[in-house]
Design a protein around this motif. Structure first.
Motif, PDB file in Angstrom:
ATOM      1  N   ILE A  90       0.828  -1.219   0.000  1.00 48.16           N
ATOM      2  CA  ILE A  90       0.000   0.000   0.000  1.00 48.16           C
ATOM      3  C   ILE A  90       0.853   1.256   0.000  1.00 48.16           C
ATOM      4  N   GLY A 161      -9.329   0.881   6.712  1.00 43.62           N
ATOM      5  CA  GLY A 161      -7.877   0.892   6.783  1.00 43.62           C
ATOM      6  C   GLY A 161      -7.293  -0.201   7.652  1.00 43.62           C
ATOM      7  N   TYR A 185      -7.067   1.072   1.015  1.00 44.51           N
ATOM      8  CA  TYR A 185      -6.092   2.164   1.125  1.00 44.51           C
ATOM      9  C   TYR A 185      -6.723   3.411   0.501  1.00 44.51           C
TER      10      TYR A 185
END
Length: 680
Positions: A90, A161, A185
């Motif tokens: 990410i 998240g 993300y």
């Protein structure tokens, strides 16, 4: 008949056993001692075995629990590594700012990661804006495949998240047990996509299958739904255990612990712990009989030790009882000789200083003492025989004199008795008079004492009333001062309301400024990202201040309302205090008048009590003199009667003494014959 014969046989056996035990001291000491040793050894053996089983169970259970904790740590390390891999993806610019022209570079990056981590089966990311799926190894997902409708994608978005893990399932292409791990993300506050990976957990399952717990124990894994993920018996994998009793005990125990249960009619124990990342339950289960078999190894040493102790106890008991019974038999033989009248044997010899030795010494002393006593009895019996003849002659002479004294004393007793009766009547009448006068005097003293107490209580009441009056004045001032302070408090609370209103306006302005700053930061793009975070925090702080101001406003309003109520109550209390002060002053004046009247009454009662005391004292003196006269007369009459009775008794005693002296002479002759039977 048969029952009677059986009862008789049992009774004979019991008597024979009792006879064997009570036949000698050696048996009485040896048999109970051996029984006690055997019982004690048996108790020690049972307790030791039970303690060994319990201790072994506890130790092995703790070992199993520590195995589960160690296995859980290994699982957590594995999951943390996967989570770190997602974090690394990410944070990489190829994923965070994906461009279609960079797709091949992203696939190469995924491939390098998969080669270094063989437990990852597939790596893929979903672009939220376009719905495009970039997956490695590349596969054709079909035109109708929509990743955004998949549970793993929706769960990742809802997690905001945080990393989410699916329940384990079997991969259709490889047949391996896998779990899907996903994380959404963002670019700023906007969802950019979700990063996912299919992770093979076969290695973890193999680790559980290879656990060695006792002889028959094994490891298991339950997922969040209560289904078996791992089990040594492949038939159980995938089965639902959530309705089983042992699974319910695991859930009720908590995140980690030990539960006992029955499985297929046998007692089992399971130590378990819960993996914090996936929520899976890792357990190690084993049959309790495994622990008991390990504890049974202590039985043989215990039995050998018990046998040696019993053998040693028998030898020691025989030696000790022989040392005790031998001197006792000597004492028994000596006592039989004494019973036959033979006191001529020499004293017994002994080297013991214990109770047995003391018994032998006491037997020797008894033998010697009896010999000396018989010598003395022989001498005394001869003396008694000669003196009894002289006593018979003297008793006849004393009898004649006693009869003459008795006749004279009877005449004196008649006159003394008449005088004593008259004096007793007079003393009785005087005693009645004196007791009544004394009773009247005591009542007077009680009345005087009570009047003094009433006077003191009246004076004390006057003082208390004066103190209460002074206290009411102080209360009056205190309440008045409290009313003034409550009015001041009300004024200050109104000022606080003004200040709170100002703070609320400032919070509203701050919230508006924070909103404007967030808008400007969003326009600035990546460069304004840090400033947007600060503006967002300022906005949250302003909202918190606004909420706190509303709470403070409500509190201040309540304070003003309560202050007004308290002020009204204090004003009413002040009026009541003024009324109470007036009433207490009136009560004080009444107490002063009561005190004067009680003082005069106490003086009059005191005068009456003094006069009664003087009369009672004079009556006591007169009664004492009369009683003394009566006592002397009664003593004289009693003395005369007693003398006459003594004379008559003396005459009778002389006759008894004469008869006893004759009988004593006969007994002395018989005693000489009995002493002659002993061999000294």
């Amino acid at each position: 008949m048969k029952n009677t014969e059986t009862t008789n046989v049992k009774a004979k056996r019991i008597r024979s056993v009792r006879g064997f035990i009570t036949k000698s001291i050696q048996n009485q000491i040896l048999i109970p001692f051996l029984i006690l040793i055997i019982l004690a050894g048996g108790v020690v053996a049972v307790v030791s075995y039970n303690f060994s089983v319990k201790n072994t169970t506890v130790e092995l259970t703790e070992t199993v629990e520590s195995q589960m904790v160690g296995l859980n740590d290994t699982f957590e390390l594995f999951f943390s590594n996967i989570d770190y891999t997602l974090e690394r993806f990410i944070s990489n610019d190829l994923v965070a700012n994906y461009q279609p022209e960079n797709k091949q570079d992203l696939l190469n990056y995924f491939g390098e990661t998969k080669e270094t981590n063989p437990s990852i089966a597939n790596i893929y990311t979903v672009i939220d804006k376009t719905g495009e799926v970039i997956i490695y190894p590349e596969v054709d997902l079909g035109d109708d495949f929509n990743a955004k409708e998949r549970d793993w994608y929706q769960n990742a978005v809802e997690a905001n998240g945080e990393t989410v893990w699916t329940e384990p399932y079997t991969d259709a292409s490889t047949g391996e047990t896998v779990v899907t791990v996903s994380r959404a993300y963002y670019i700023g506050d906007n969802l950019a996509g979700a990063m996912s990976a299919d992770v093979m957990v076969g290695t973890l399952v193999d680790m559980v299958d290879e656990l060695e717990i006792g002889q028959t124990g094994y490891g298991v894994i339950f997922d969040n739904a209560g289904k078996y993920v791992a089990h040594t018996d492949q038939e159980y994998i995938g089965q639902d255990a959530s309705k089983e009793e042992y699974y319910k005990k695991i859930i009720s125990t908590g995140k980690q612990g030990i539960v006992e249960y029955q499985f297929e009619g046998k007692d089992k124990i399971m130590a378990f712990t819960t993996n914090p990342t996936t929520g899976w339950i890792l357990g190690g289960t084993v049959y309790l009989e495994d622990f008991q078999k390990q504890a049974q190894t202590i039985i043989i040493p215990i039995l050998i030790t018990l046998g040696l102790v019993i053998l040693l106890a028998i030898v020691v008991s025989i030696l000790i009882t022989r040392g005790i019974t031998k001197p006792i038999k000597q004492v028994m033989e000596r006592m039989e000789n004494i019973a036959r009248g033979d006191l001529s044997h020499d004293p017994l010899k002994t080297k013991y200083r214990n109770e047995v030795g003391q018994l032998i010494v006491a037997t020797n002393d008894m033998n010697q003492t009896m010999r000396e006593v018989l010598h003395q009895i022989n001498e005394v019996s001869e003396t008694v025989s000669s003196q009894s003849e002289e006593l018979t002659q003297t008793a006849g002479e004393l009898k004649t004199g006693a009869e003459q004294i008795a006749t004279t004393m009877e005449e004196l007793a008649t006159g003394s008795e008449t005088q004593a009766n008259s004096a007793s009547d007079l003393a009785s009448n005087m005693g009645t008079f004196a007791s009544r006068v004394e009773e009247a005097s005591e009542h007077g003293e009680h009345i005087q004492g009570n009047s003094v107490i009433v006077l003191e209580m009246t004076n004390e009441g006057s003082k208390l009333m004066q103190s209460s009056s002074n206290q009411m004045v102080k209360i009056n001032h205190i309440v008045k001062d409290a009313v003034e302070k409550m009015q001041s408090l009300n004024k200050h609370s109104q000022e606080i309301s003004t200040l709170v209103s100002v703070i609320k306006d400032v919070a509203d302005q701050t919230n508006l400024l924070a909103l404007n700053a967030a808008i400007e930061a969003a326009r600035a793009g990546e460069h304004g990202k840090g400033f947007a975070v600060v503006a967002n925090e300022v906005r949250k702080l302003a909202e918190q201040v606004a909420v706190s101001v509303n709470d403070i406003t409500g509190i201040v309003t309540n304070i003003q309302t309560e202050s007004s109520n308290v002020s009204d109550s204090l004003r009413d209390g002040y009026s009541e205090v003024e009324l109470g002060t007036s009433q207490i002053e009136t009560t004080g004046e009444t107490f002063n008048e009561i005190s004067s009247a009680v003082t005069e009454m106490a003086q009059n009662i005191k005068s009456v009590s003094v006069n009664l005391s003087e009369i009672a004292a004079s009556s006591q003196e007169m009664n004492g003199s009369i009683e003394e006269i009566a006592s002397v007369s009664e003593e004289a009459a009693a003395g005369v009667e007693q003398t006459a009775a003594s004379a008559q008794e003396a005459s009778g005693s002389m006759e008894e003494i004469a008869g006893s002296s004759v009988h004593l002479a006969k007994l002395a002759e018989e005693l000489n014959e009995l002493v002659g039977r002993f061999k000294i």
